[in-house]
Design a protein around this motif. Sequence first.
Motif, PDB file in Angstrom:
ATOM      1  N   LEU A 171       0.838  -1.193   0.000  1.00  0.00           N
ATOM      2  CA  LEU A 171       0.000   0.000   0.000  1.00  0.00           C
ATOM      3  C   LEU A 171       0.877   1.248   0.000  1.00  0.00           C
ATOM      4  O   LEU A 171       1.996   1.227   0.531  1.00  0.00           O
ATOM      5  CB  LEU A 171      -0.876   0.043   1.255  1.00  0.00           C
TER       6      LEU A 171
ATOM      7  N   TYR B  60       0.381   6.467   3.034  1.00  0.00           N
ATOM      8  CA  TYR B  60      -0.697   7.234   3.651  1.00  0.00           C
ATOM      9  C   TYR B  60      -1.869   6.348   4.066  1.00  0.00           C
ATOM     10  O   TYR B  60      -2.608   6.673   5.004  1.00  0.00           O
ATOM     11  CB  TYR B  60      -1.162   8.385   2.745  1.00  0.00           C
ATOM     12  N   GLN B  61      -2.026   5.198   3.410  1.00  0.00           N
ATOM     13  CA  GLN B  61      -3.112   4.293   3.777  1.00  0.00           C
ATOM     14  C   GLN B  61      -2.914   3.706   5.173  1.00  0.00           C
ATOM     15  O   GLN B  61      -3.878   3.357   5.853  1.00  0.00           O
ATOM     16  CB  GLN B  61      -3.232   3.159   2.749  1.00  0.00           C
TER      17      GLN B  61
ATOM     18  N   GLY C 103      -4.025   6.431   8.125  1.00  0.00           N
ATOM     19  CA  GLY C 103      -5.417   6.865   8.269  1.00  0.00           C
ATOM     20  C   GLY C 103      -6.139   7.039   6.958  1.00  0.00           C
ATOM     21  O   GLY C 103      -7.322   7.376   6.937  1.00  0.00           O
ATOM     22  N   GLY C 104      -5.427   6.836   5.858  1.00  0.00           N
ATOM     23  CA  GLY C 104      -6.065   7.008   4.556  1.00  0.00           C
ATOM     24  C   GLY C 104      -6.071   8.456   4.105  1.00  0.00           C
ATOM     25  O   GLY C 104      -5.443   9.325   4.715  1.00  0.00           O
ATOM     26  N   GLN C 105      -6.812   8.723   3.072  1.00  0.00           N
ATOM     27  CA  GLN C 105      -6.782  10.032   2.407  1.00  0.00           C
ATOM     28  C   GLN C 105      -7.845  10.956   2.992  1.00  0.00           C
ATOM     29  O   GLN C 105      -9.033  10.674   2.905  1.00  0.00           O
ATOM     30  CB  GLN C 105      -7.007   9.830   0.906  1.00  0.00           C
ATOM     31  N   SER C 106      -7.414  12.077   3.583  1.00  0.00           N
ATOM     32  CA  SER C 106      -8.337  13.079   4.118  1.00  0.00           C
ATOM     33  C   SER C 106      -8.633  14.183   3.119  1.00  0.00           C
ATOM     34  O   SER C 106      -9.526  14.996   3.347  1.00  0.00           O
ATOM     35  CB  SER C 106      -7.752  13.713   5.395  1.00  0.00           C
TER      36      SER C 106
ATOM     37  N   LYS D 264      -7.838  15.436  -1.363  1.00  0.00           N
ATOM     38  CA  LYS D 264      -7.378  14.969  -2.675  1.00  0.00           C
ATOM     39  C   LYS D 264      -5.939  15.340  -2.960  1.00  0.00           C
ATOM     40  O   LYS D 264      -5.304  14.784  -3.860  1.00  0.00           O
ATOM     41  CB  LYS D 264      -8.290  15.486  -3.784  1.00  0.00           C
TER      42      LYS D 264
ATOM     43  N   HIS E   4       2.745  12.075   2.548  1.00  0.00           N
ATOM     44  CA  HIS E   4       1.871  11.014   3.061  1.00  0.00           C
ATOM     45  C   HIS E   4       1.171  11.470   4.336  1.00  0.00           C
ATOM     46  O   HIS E   4      -0.022  11.182   4.535  1.00  0.00           O
ATOM     47  CB  HIS E   4       2.668   9.736   3.296  1.00  0.00           C
TER      48      HIS E   4
ATOM     49  N   ALA F  36      -3.035  12.431   5.028  1.00  0.00           N
ATOM     50  CA  ALA F  36      -3.791  11.699   6.039  1.00  0.00           C
ATOM     51  C   ALA F  36      -4.257  12.555   7.212  1.00  0.00           C
ATOM     52  O   ALA F  36      -5.336  12.328   7.751  1.00  0.00           O
ATOM     53  CB  ALA F  36      -2.942  10.539   6.561  1.00  0.00           C
TER      54      ALA F  36
ATOM     55  N   HIS G 236       0.667  15.491  -4.374  1.00  0.00           N
ATOM     56  CA  HIS G 236       0.196  14.156  -4.012  1.00  0.00           C
ATOM     57  C   HIS G 236       1.386  13.221  -4.073  1.00  0.00           C
ATOM     58  O   HIS G 236       2.195  13.284  -5.008  1.00  0.00           O
ATOM     59  CB  HIS G 236      -0.903  13.690  -4.975  1.00  0.00           C
TER      60      HIS G 236
ATOM     61  N   GLU H 112       0.644   6.751  -5.923  1.00  0.00           N
ATOM     62  CA  GLU H 112       0.037   5.498  -5.468  1.00  0.00           C
ATOM     63  C   GLU H 112       1.014   4.327  -5.455  1.00  0.00           C
ATOM     64  O   GLU H 112       0.600   3.181  -5.302  1.00  0.00           O
ATOM     65  CB  GLU H 112      -1.171   5.164  -6.352  1.00  0.00           C
TER      66      GLU H 112
END
Length: 414
Positions: free
Chosen positions: A104, A107-108, A111-114, A116, A339, A343, A375, A378
């Motif tokens: 992954l 950033y995942q 906490g994942g993406q807060s 864009k 990252h 998050a 960004h 990925e």
Amino acid sequence: MTAIAAAEVIVTSPGRNFVTLKVTTADGVVGLGDATLNGRELAVAVYLADHVIPLLIGRDAMNTEDTWQYLYRGAYWRRGPVTMAAIAAVDMALWDIKARYAELPLYQLLGGQSRKGALAYGHASGADTEQLFDSIREHLDLGYKAIRVQTGIPGLDSVYGVAASKAGDGERYDYEPARRSASGRALPVEEAWDTRAYLRHVPTVFEAVRNEFGAELPLLHDGHHRMTPREAAHLGKSLEPYDLFWLEDCTPGEDQDALRYVRSQTTTPLAIGEVFNTVYDFQTLITERLIDYVRAAVTHAGGITHLKKIADFASIYGIKTGFHGPTDVSPVGQAAHLHLDLALHNFGIQEYMRHSDETLEVFRTSLTFEDGLLHPGEQIGLGVTIDADEARKHSYEPAYLPVNRLLDGTAHDW
């Protein structure tokens, strides 16, 4: 157990010096960490090679928190930029490894993406107003939606933040020059400073910028620790009509009590902390809400583990992030910031200077910059790889940041 099998320090100088820690697990998975301490790079390289790497071999690479505490508490001599940069490098590398095993982007795991993307600010500067306007237009053309404004001061030959050169795509990036003597010794450039001239001139520059570019463009300014609390309060008050996004490092932040006076005198938002190394440096500033943005750098403040703790602590008090991000943070550290930026809920803005093409041949990165937003990409992990063969082409070159002196010769903050 995911054992650490090897670790090495890579020192390279593709235009400027970088220190990178490469950690490899028994399975052959590689993680990278940024250990660059501008002007004192070899101190961290030696600390890592002689005192940290021997402690890492055989440890479980998944135990990021325990390893952080082991290196921080186990040394007994805590804090300081050398120690914390070394810990940061290990921490980044282990998070990189953890995300690679998870397959992954990092950033995942945070906490994942807060959002864009992370709003970035660029660095516009000029010796005079005409050059400054040209630089602002260049940055707007590059896609920046927020601009830091630094200006020459009449009567002073050189001033912090005013660029000496440009990147190939038009972006100004070289505002931290180093000089070598004819004998080959690196010697700091010595610059002259006049605070009263600065305080008179800067408000007139922001008035001109607002008149030319309008009220909507977010503008930032860096005082770079050069003012007393009274002088900082005076500048903050005089800049209030121009609605700054922030005034950075208005006075040396280690005297946390001084910010009480500055805060009481001006409503200009304040950002501080690029020279801080731990949450304790921010403690009073955060709990008393004396600043609006924490400016710590992942490379100098103990890595992802500790920087996230600083940000989470700040969030309780409504304070946002604005992580330090010029080109003395390598692309590895830059990616770690992004990252976190993606998050963290209390993200504010990200400093961004594009690295030189020479640097980006050594460090291959997946970050994107579009419509003012950064960004990290990925790719799994941090999204950065290092070309060791390319790195070896660039030998370390001693270099120092400038030294400031008042007009009477007294050493002063640069």
